[in-house]
Design a protein around this motif. Structure first.
Motif, PDB file in Angstrom:
ATOM      1  N   PRO A 147       0.762  -0.956   0.260  1.00  6.88           N
ATOM      2  CA  PRO A 147      -0.137   0.309  -0.125  1.00  6.88           C
ATOM      3  C   PRO A 147       0.728   1.159  -0.040  1.00  6.88           C
ATOM      4  CG  PRO A 147       0.382  -0.913   2.206  1.00  6.88           C
ATOM      5  CD  PRO A 147       0.763  -1.861   1.156  1.00  6.88           C
ATOM      6  N   PHE A 148       0.544   2.132  -0.807  1.00  8.48           N
ATOM      7  CA  PHE A 148       1.526   3.621  -0.713  1.00  8.48           C
ATOM      8  C   PHE A 148       0.949   4.239  -0.292  1.00  8.48           C
ATOM      9  CE2 PHE A 148       1.357   1.984  -5.607  1.00  8.48           C
ATOM     10  CZ  PHE A 148       2.441   1.636  -5.595  1.00  8.48           C
ATOM     11  N   ALA A 149       1.906   5.750   0.388  1.00  5.29           N
ATOM     12  CA  ALA A 149       1.507   6.360   0.993  1.00  5.29           C
ATOM     13  C   ALA A 149      -0.442   6.685   1.014  1.00  5.29           C
ATOM     14  CB  ALA A 149       2.936   7.502   1.190  1.00  5.29           C
ATOM     15  N   SER A 150       0.067   7.055   0.214  1.00  7.37           N
ATOM     16  CA  SER A 150      -1.638   7.773  -0.173  1.00  7.37           C
ATOM     17  C   SER A 150      -3.207   7.158   0.308  1.00  7.37           C
ATOM     18  CB  SER A 150      -1.645   8.081  -1.719  1.00  7.37           C
ATOM     19  OG  SER A 150      -1.894   7.066  -2.844  1.00  7.37           O
ATOM     20  N   GLU A 151      -2.702   6.127  -0.456  1.00  6.30           N
ATOM     21  CA  GLU A 151      -3.856   4.963   0.524  1.00  6.30           C
ATOM     22  C   GLU A 151      -3.961   4.850   2.058  1.00  6.30           C
ATOM     23  OE1 GLU A 151      -4.779  -0.033   0.123  1.00  6.30           O
ATOM     24  OE2 GLU A 151      -3.216   0.746  -1.204  1.00  6.30           O
ATOM     25  N   THR A 152      -2.451   5.205   2.807  1.00  2.06           N
ATOM     26  CA  THR A 152      -2.260   4.675   3.617  1.00  2.06           C
ATOM     27  C   THR A 152      -3.268   5.951   4.800  1.00  2.06           C
ATOM     28  OG1 THR A 152      -0.172   3.240   3.445  1.00  2.06           O
ATOM     29  CG2 THR A 152      -1.058   4.026   5.675  1.00  2.06           C
ATOM     30  N   ALA A 153      -2.615   7.312   4.328  1.00  2.00           N
ATOM     31  CA  ALA A 153      -2.849   7.723   4.457  1.00  2.00           C
ATOM     32  C   ALA A 153      -4.346   8.519   4.455  1.00  2.00           C
ATOM     33  CB  ALA A 153      -2.291   9.368   3.924  1.00  2.00           C
ATOM     34  N   ARG A 154      -5.352   7.909   3.876  1.00  3.93           N
ATOM     35  CA  ARG A 154      -6.534   7.718   3.559  1.00  3.93           C
ATOM     36  C   ARG A 154      -7.415   6.819   5.222  1.00  3.93           C
ATOM     37  NH1 ARG A 154      -5.683   7.928  -2.091  1.00  3.93           N
ATOM     38  NH2 ARG A 154      -6.087   5.772  -2.032  1.00  3.93           N
ATOM     39  N   ALA A 155      -6.391   5.442   4.915  1.00  7.92           N
ATOM     40  CA  ALA A 155      -7.131   4.687   5.430  1.00  7.92           C
ATOM     41  C   ALA A 155      -7.291   5.491   7.744  1.00  7.92           C
ATOM     42  CB  ALA A 155      -6.363   3.580   5.983  1.00  7.92           C
ATOM     43  N   VAL A 156      -5.758   6.480   7.514  1.00  7.50           N
ATOM     44  CA  VAL A 156      -5.588   6.862   9.038  1.00  7.50           C
ATOM     45  C   VAL A 156      -6.536   7.473   9.427  1.00  7.50           C
ATOM     46  CG1 VAL A 156      -4.038   8.483  10.562  1.00  7.50           C
ATOM     47  CG2 VAL A 156      -2.801   6.173   8.872  1.00  7.50           C
ATOM     48  N   LYS A 157      -6.665   8.463   8.433  1.00  8.78           N
ATOM     49  CA  LYS A 157      -7.736   9.518   8.365  1.00  8.78           C
ATOM     50  C   LYS A 157      -9.378   9.247   8.649  1.00  8.78           C
ATOM     51  CE  LYS A 157      -9.626  13.696   6.974  1.00  8.78           C
ATOM     52  NZ  LYS A 157      -9.682  15.303   7.552  1.00  8.78           N
ATOM     53  N   ARG A 158      -9.439   8.342   7.716  1.00  8.53           N
ATOM     54  CA  ARG A 158     -11.041   7.259   7.750  1.00  8.53           C
ATOM     55  C   ARG A 158     -10.777   6.993   9.537  1.00  8.53           C
ATOM     56  NH1 ARG A 158     -10.094   5.234   3.336  1.00  8.53           N
ATOM     57  NH2 ARG A 158      -9.020   3.492   3.723  1.00  8.53           N
ATOM     58  N   TRP A 159      -9.776   6.855  10.343  1.00 14.63           N
ATOM     59  CA  TRP A 159     -10.210   6.223  11.933  1.00 14.63           C
ATOM     60  C   TRP A 159      -9.701   7.397  12.584  1.00 14.63           C
ATOM     61  CZ3 TRP A 159      -6.087   5.279  15.802  1.00 14.63           C
ATOM     62  CH2 TRP A 159      -6.345   4.025  16.398  1.00 14.63           C
ATOM     63  N   ALA A 160      -9.098   8.452  12.546  1.00 16.17           N
ATOM     64  CA  ALA A 160      -8.981   9.752  13.001  1.00 16.17           C
ATOM     65  C   ALA A 160      -8.829   9.403  14.489  1.00 16.17           C
ATOM     66  CB  ALA A 160     -11.051  10.240  13.331  1.00 16.17           C
ATOM     67  N   PRO A 161      -7.084   9.264  14.018  1.00 18.51           N
ATOM     68  CA  PRO A 161      -6.727   9.479  15.835  1.00 18.51           C
ATOM     69  C   PRO A 161      -6.194  10.541  16.434  1.00 18.51           C
ATOM     70  CG  PRO A 161      -5.007   9.109  13.871  1.00 18.51           C
ATOM     71  CD  PRO A 161      -6.521   9.058  12.778  1.00 18.51           C
ATOM     72  N   HIS A 162      -6.145  10.634  17.618  1.00 20.05           N
ATOM     73  CA  HIS A 162      -6.174  12.216  17.450  1.00 20.05           C
ATOM     74  C   HIS A 162      -4.224  12.039  17.840  1.00 20.05           C
ATOM     75  CE1 HIS A 162      -9.474  10.700  20.014  1.00 20.05           C
ATOM     76  NE2 HIS A 162      -9.468  12.217  19.708  1.00 20.05           N
ATOM     77  N   GLU A 163      -3.043  11.537  17.987  1.00 26.57           N
ATOM     78  CA  GLU A 163      -2.105  11.773  17.571  1.00 26.57           C
ATOM     79  C   GLU A 163      -1.500  10.087  16.498  1.00 26.57           C
ATOM     80  OE1 GLU A 163       0.299  12.453  21.354  1.00 26.57           O
ATOM     81  OE2 GLU A 163      -1.634  11.383  21.725  1.00 26.57           O
ATOM     82  N   ILE A 164      -0.588  10.306  15.655  1.00 28.80           N
ATOM     83  CA  ILE A 164       0.405   9.894  15.025  1.00 28.80           C
ATOM     84  C   ILE A 164       1.535   9.800  15.581  1.00 28.80           C
ATOM     85  CG2 ILE A 164       0.907   9.415  12.323  1.00 28.80           C
ATOM     86  CD1 ILE A 164      -1.850  10.781  11.442  1.00 28.80           C
ATOM     87  N   VAL A 165       2.006   8.448  15.549  1.00 24.30           N
ATOM     88  CA  VAL A 165       3.277   7.924  15.415  1.00 24.30           C
ATOM     89  C   VAL A 165       4.140   7.775  13.874  1.00 24.30           C
ATOM     90  CG1 VAL A 165       5.359   6.657  16.838  1.00 24.30           C
ATOM     91  CG2 VAL A 165       3.602   7.900  17.855  1.00 24.30           C
ATOM     92  N   LEU A 166       4.847   8.013  13.442  1.00 24.50           N
ATOM     93  CA  LEU A 166       5.307   7.252  12.377  1.00 24.50           C
ATOM     94  C   LEU A 166       6.902   6.402  13.038  1.00 24.50           C
ATOM     95  CD1 LEU A 166       5.630  10.708   9.695  1.00 24.50           C
ATOM     96  CD2 LEU A 166       3.676   8.837  10.294  1.00 24.50           C
ATOM     97  N   LEU A 167       6.887   5.390  12.395  1.00 24.73           N
ATOM     98  CA  LEU A 167       7.939   4.609  13.127  1.00 24.73           C
ATOM     99  C   LEU A 167       8.505   3.359  11.592  1.00 24.73           C
ATOM    100  CD1 LEU A 167       8.933   2.392  15.156  1.00 24.73           C
ATOM    101  CD2 LEU A 167       7.241   0.811  15.277  1.00 24.73           C
ATOM    102  N   PRO A 168       9.657   3.481  11.258  1.00 18.61           N
ATOM    103  CA  PRO A 168      10.191   3.286   9.952  1.00 18.61           C
ATOM    104  C   PRO A 168      11.081   1.946  10.385  1.00 18.61           C
ATOM    105  CG  PRO A 168      11.452   4.789  10.888  1.00 18.61           C
ATOM    106  CD  PRO A 168      10.804   5.206  11.619  1.00 18.61           C
TER     107      PRO A 168
END
Length: 345
Positions: free
Chosen positions: A107-128
């Motif tokens: 899944p590309f970043a665009s797809e994942t970002a939309r999925a995160v948006k739908r879940w509506a988190p309060h905070e995001i941690v980016l973990l490589p």
């Protein structure tokens, strides 16, 4: 009261999920400005030519492991394991969900970002899932994510784990797996430990990329944690392609040296946290044959970390540390090896 929702986004490179995906995957790779450092439209043209020429070679590589890369399902396993570890650490007022974004395939970043948006988190941690920082991996993935997050309208607070080359769980996981391989030998004089990492062109390192020094720090930390007296070991780099000079020593040359010295080898994939073509084909098939042809008495390859418990708990700890801080979390600042603001995307 609703639980505080925390989205953890795992960064990984990705890989083709079938034969038809090989050439477009390669195009996405070579069209990345972090990989081919020339301006557009020249980079697009180079990416088209190189991906078309390399597709038959790459297809043969993936044919040996079922036609595609296993990196997505393995990363999904890691995501589920991390989610479980975070749930164990969470209080009753928080909930964590782990998402995956790949740099060069779905899944590309665009797809994942939309999925995160739908879940509506309060905070995001980016973990490589790149323990050692590089402009070609972490910085490239972060830049890709930032553009996708902006397009998706993700406005909540984001924290980024920069790197973790000597994180205790990461190191302990390597030590645990390495000890199992060492147990296959009667004495330590029989073998040499080869820590093999993906290589980079020398000019990338000379431009200030900290990847090599962080790989070396990981190897030194593993050996220090292993203890038990002196071992014969070396750090080397694999997967070089193209005409540029790459950092060394090269893994294949180290294998040939071991054969000439009648040394068995324990090979540790020190910068790969999941199995993929560089481990399953390059290390397990191509380099195993080279070892046999070179007279290496015994060739053992330590598995990638995958969902090893200590590694996953270490990742969960990094998420917690990131949430407790502001913006960027870089453990290396305390170790005296900061990645450098200019390299952090």
């Amino acid at each position: 009261m609703a639980a505080r929702r925390i989205a953890v986004v795992l960064f990984n490179l990705g890989g083709p999920d079938g034969p038809a995906a090989v050439e477009p995957f390669l195009f996405n790779l070579f069209n990345d400005a972090a990989i081919i450092r020339v301006p557009q439209p020249l980079r697009w043209l180079i990416a088209k030519i190189v991906s078309r020429r390399r597709a038959p070679i790459a297809s043969h590589i993936y044919e040996q492991i079922g036609g595609g890369s296993p990196i997505l399902p393995l990363t999904q396993d890691q995501a589920r394991a991390l989610e479980a570890a975070l749930a164990e650490n969470a209080d009753s007022e928080s909930e964590a969900r782990v998402f995956i974004t790949m740099r060069y395939w779905k899944p590309f970043a665009s797809e994942t970002a939309r999925a995160v948006k739908r879940w509506a988190p309060h905070e995001i941690v980016l973990l490589p899932l790149y323990p050692q920082y590089s402009t070609t991996t972490t910085a490239s993935s972060r830049k890709d994510w930032d553009a996708a997050a902006k397009a998706a309208g993700l406005a909540m607070r984001m924290r980024t784990v920069c790197c973790y080359p000597v994180e205790k769980g990461f190191i302990a996981a390597h030590v645990e797996l390495l000890r199992k391989a060492i147990g296959e030998f009667q004495t330590r004089d029989e073998f040499r430990i080869l820590f093999s990492a993906h290589g980079l062109p020398k000019r990338v390192i000379e431009a200030g990329d900290p990847y090599r020094s962080q790989v070396e720090a990981t190897c030194a930390a593993v050996m220090a944690a292993l203890g038990g007296g002196p071992f014969d070991w070396a750090t080397c780099f694999q997967s070089r392609v193209g005409p540029l000079e790459w950092i060394g020593p090269a893994t294949d040359k180290e294998i040939e040296r071991a054969g000439a010295e009648d040394k068995s080898l324990i090979v540790v994939p020190i910068a790969f946290v999941s199995e993929h073509s560089e481990t399953l084909v390059e290390l397990d098939i191509e380099y195993a044959k080279l070892a046999s042809d070179s007279g290496v008495p015994r060739y053992l390859r330590v598995p990638a970390l995958g969902t090893q418990e200590k590694f996953i708990k270490g990742l969960a700890g990094l998420v917690g540390e990131a949430l407790a801080g502001n913006g960027l979390y870089c453990p290396e600042e305390d170790a005296g090896r900061p990645c450098g603001e200019e390299n952090r995307g």
